[in-house]
Design an enzyme around this catalytic site. Structure first.
Site, mmCIF file in Angstrom:
data_model
loop_
_atom_site.group_PDB
_atom_site.id
_atom_site.type_symbol
_atom_site.label_atom_id
_atom_site.label_comp_id
_atom_site.label_asym_id
_atom_site.label_seq_id
_atom_site.Cartn_x
_atom_site.Cartn_y
_atom_site.Cartn_z
ATOM 1 N N TYR A 144 55.942 -0.634 45.530
ATOM 2 C CA TYR A 144 56.598 -1.920 45.786
ATOM 3 C C TYR A 144 55.565 -3.009 45.591
ATOM 4 O O TYR A 144 54.448 -2.920 46.111
ATOM 5 C CB TYR A 144 57.141 -1.947 47.217
ATOM 6 C CG TYR A 144 57.773 -3.258 47.624
ATOM 7 C CD1 TYR A 144 59.016 -3.641 47.117
ATOM 8 C CD2 TYR A 144 57.141 -4.114 48.524
ATOM 9 C CE1 TYR A 144 59.605 -4.839 47.501
ATOM 10 C CE2 TYR A 144 57.724 -5.304 48.919
ATOM 11 C CZ TYR A 144 58.961 -5.667 48.401
ATOM 12 O OH TYR A 144 59.541 -6.856 48.786
ATOM 13 N N ASP A 239 47.317 -3.355 42.904
ATOM 14 C CA ASP A 239 47.966 -4.103 43.971
ATOM 15 C C ASP A 239 47.345 -3.640 45.286
ATOM 16 O O ASP A 239 47.699 -2.588 45.823
ATOM 17 C CB ASP A 239 49.475 -3.841 43.946
ATOM 18 C CG ASP A 239 50.213 -4.616 45.032
ATOM 19 O OD1 ASP A 239 49.546 -5.090 45.973
ATOM 20 O OD2 ASP A 239 51.444 -4.730 44.949
ATOM 21 N N LYS A 267 48.213 -9.903 53.103
ATOM 22 C CA LYS A 267 48.104 -9.308 54.449
ATOM 23 C C LYS A 267 46.779 -9.642 55.159
ATOM 24 O O LYS A 267 46.637 -10.717 55.695
ATOM 25 C CB LYS A 267 48.308 -7.802 54.363
ATOM 26 C CG LYS A 267 49.603 -7.454 53.576
ATOM 27 C CD LYS A 267 50.577 -6.660 54.335
ATOM 28 C CE LYS A 267 51.699 -6.157 53.443
ATOM 29 N NZ LYS A 267 53.022 -6.547 53.886
#
Ligand code: HOZ
Length: 427
Positions: A144, A239, A267
Site C-alpha cells: 500500500y 516506500d 509517520k
C-alpha cells in the site's frame, strides 16, 4: 444500563462523517465493532471516551515511535505554535529536518517535504516518470502506497481489510500503466521486465511490507530489485513511510544495505503530525520545479510545527539510538505470544521485523499477499475483541502491523501476554 459514551459518539459521527471515520482503517467493521473514540493518550497508553485504558500497539499506525505525547515533542510543538502556525514561506526548520534525514539516509541527497505518505509516493512516482520519460510502474500485490489513483490496484491496508483492492472511482486508464507482481517474487518481476523493459519508469516497493501485515523481504529480493532497475535504467523507489526511522535510523535501506534511487518517508519524521517527504539522488530530484519540469507543490509543506516535532523526534533517535532496546522488547513479546498461542486452538504465525509485527491467524509461513490472505479473519476478530476487552489494543484488521514504542515496558508485555493466556474462547 446507560449507553457507552463511545457508542454515542459513533452515532453522532455517522451523521456527519462517512462511516463515522476520517480514514477507513479506523472503522472496526473487520473486527465487528464500533470505532474507538479516543479521549487522550500518553506513552504506551490510550484512554477512550469511556475512560477505558489500553496498552496501545497501533501507536498512530507506527508514527509514534516515542509513544504518545512525548514531552520533547509536545514542547517542540508548543514552542513552534506561538510563533505562527504556517507561513507558506521558507523557514530554517525545513533545512534542519532535511539535514537530519540526509544524515540517516545516505541515498538521499536532496529531499522535499509534503504532508502525507500518499503525497510523498504520488510525487516520487511522477518524478520517476518525468525523469525517465517512461510511463509504466511496477508495484507489488498487497503493498500500500497511499491512495493516489495509479496506486490503488491490488493494494493492501484498508483496501485488503474491506475487500476492495481496486477502488471504484479510479478509471482503468489511471492504472493501465501499473504492473502488479507478487511480493518476494523476483522471477515475476523479471517476466514483466522482459515484456515491458524499456517502458518501465520505476519499481515501487515497501522494502518490508507492512500493509498486508508485516512481511519481511526474502533473502536477495531487494538486491535483485536493485540489479533489475540498474539493468533497465529504471528508478528504484523504496516506500519507507512506515520503515523509515522505525527499523533503524536509515530504515530498511540500512538494515538490508540496499540503496534506493528515491525514498519516501512519513509517520515517524513528523512526530505524529501530518507529514511526508521524498528524496533521493540529486540529479533526479533536480528535475523538480522550480529548477526542473516536474511540478509538485503544497501550501502546508514543511510546516513549522510539523518540522519542529520531527526535528525533536529525530534528534532524540540520533542521540539515544533506542533501536536495540525496543527491538529486544518486541522479540520478548513475540516469544511469549508464540508460547501462549501453543495452548490455544488454531494456527497462528507471527512475522516480526524490529519493533513491528503481525500475528497471522494461519499456519504460515506468510511471505506474500496470497499467503497473508489465507488468514482466518474471523479468528483475528475474536482475538482482537478479547484483547480489547482486556485493555490491549491491536490494530482492528488482520492486515495491519502492530508497533512498539520506546514507552512500552516489560510490564506492558507481561500484561499483554497474561490477557492472551486468559483468553476464554467460549466467551
Ligand atoms: N498506512 C496506514 C496503515 N496501513 C494507513 C493509515 C490510514 O489509512 O488511516
Amino acid at each position: 444500563m446507560a449507553e457507552q459514551l463511545n457508542i454515542q459518539l459513533y452515532k453522532k459521527a455517522v451523521q456527519s462523517i462517512p462511516g463515522g471515520v476520517n480514514s477507513p482503517v479506523r472503522a472496526f467493521n473487520a473486527v465487528r465493532g464500533e470505532p474507538l473514540f479516543v479521549d487522550n493518550a500518553s506513552g504506551a497508553y490510550l484512554y477512550d471516551a469511556d475512560g477505558n485504558k489500553y496498552i496501545d500497539y497501533i501507536q498512530s499506525w507506527g508514527a509514534n515511535i516515542l509513544g504518545h505525547a512525548h514531552p520533547l515533542v509536545v514542547n517542540a510543538i508548543q514552542k513552534a505554535a506561538v510563533k505562527g502556525t504556517n507561513y507558506g514561506l521558507s523557514t530554517v526548520l525545513e533545512s534542519e529536518l532535511a539535514e537530519l534525514i540526509k544524515k540517516a539516509f545516505p541515498s538521499v541527497e536532496l529531499l522535499r517535504m509534503v504532508n502525507s505518505g500518499t503525497e510523498a509516493v504520488m510525487s516520487a512516482v511522477r518524478l520517476a516518470r518525468g525523469y525517465t520519460e517512461r510511463d509504466k510502474i511496477i508495484k507489488f500485490q498487497g503493498c500500500y502506497h497511499g491512495h493516489s489513483d495509479c496506486l490503488l490496484a491490488k493494494a493492501g491496508s484498508g483496501l485488503t481489510t474491506f475487500g476492495i483492492s481496486d477502488s471504484a472511482g479510479v478509471p482503468d486508464s489511471m492504472t493501465s500503466n501499473t504492473l502488479i507482481v507478487p511480493y518476494n517474487n523476483l522471477d515475476a518481476v523479471k517476466a514483466v521486465v522482459q515484456k515491458y523493459g524499456d517502458d518501465i519508469a520505476c519499481v515501487l516497493v515497501e522494502p518490508i511490507a507492512a500493509n498486508m501485515g508485516v512481511i519481511p523481504p526474502a533473502e536477495g529480493f531487494l538486491e535483485g530489485l536493485r540489479q533489475i532497475c540498474d539493468s533497465i535504467d529504471a528508478i528504484l523507489i523504496f516506500d519507507e513511510v512506515i520503515t523509515g526511522f522505525r527499523i533503524a535510523l536509515g530504515g530498511a535501506q540500512e538494515k538490508y544495505d540496499v540503496k534506493a534511487d528515491l525514498t519516501t518517508l512519513g509517520k515517524v519524521i513528523g512526530g505524529g503530525l501530518p507529514v511526508g517527504a521524498f528524496g533521493g539522488r540529486r540529479e533526479i530530484m533536480e528535475y523538480l520545479a522550480p529548477g526542473g519540469p516536474v511540478y509538485q507543490a503544497g501550501t502546508l509543506s514543511g510546516n513549522p510545527i510539523v518540522a519542529s516535532a520531527g526535528i525533536a523526534v529525530l534528534k532524540y533517535l540520533f542521540e539515544e539510538n533506542p533501536y536495540n532496546k525496543i527491538d529486544r522488547l518486541a522479540e520478548v513479546l513475540e516469544d511469549k505470544l508464540r508460547n501462549a498461542f501453543k495452548n490455544i486452538a488454531g494456527d497462528t504465525s507471527i512475522n516480526r521485523v524490529g519493533s513491528m509485527f503481525t500475528i497471522f491467524f494461519c499456519k504460515g509461513p506468510v511471505t506474500d499477499y496470497l499467503s497473508a490472505k489465507n488468514s482466518d479473519t474471523s479468528e483475528y476478530a475474536l482475538f482482537f475483541t478479547a484483547m480489547r476487552n482486556s485493555g490491549i489494543l491491536f490494530p482492528p484488521s488482520q492486515f495491519e502491523a502492530s508497533f512498539l514504542s520506546t514507552a512500552h515496558t516489560t510490564d506492558d508485555i507481561e500484561t499483554t501476554v497474561r490477557a492472551l493466556v486468559n483468553w476464554d474462547r467460549n466467551e
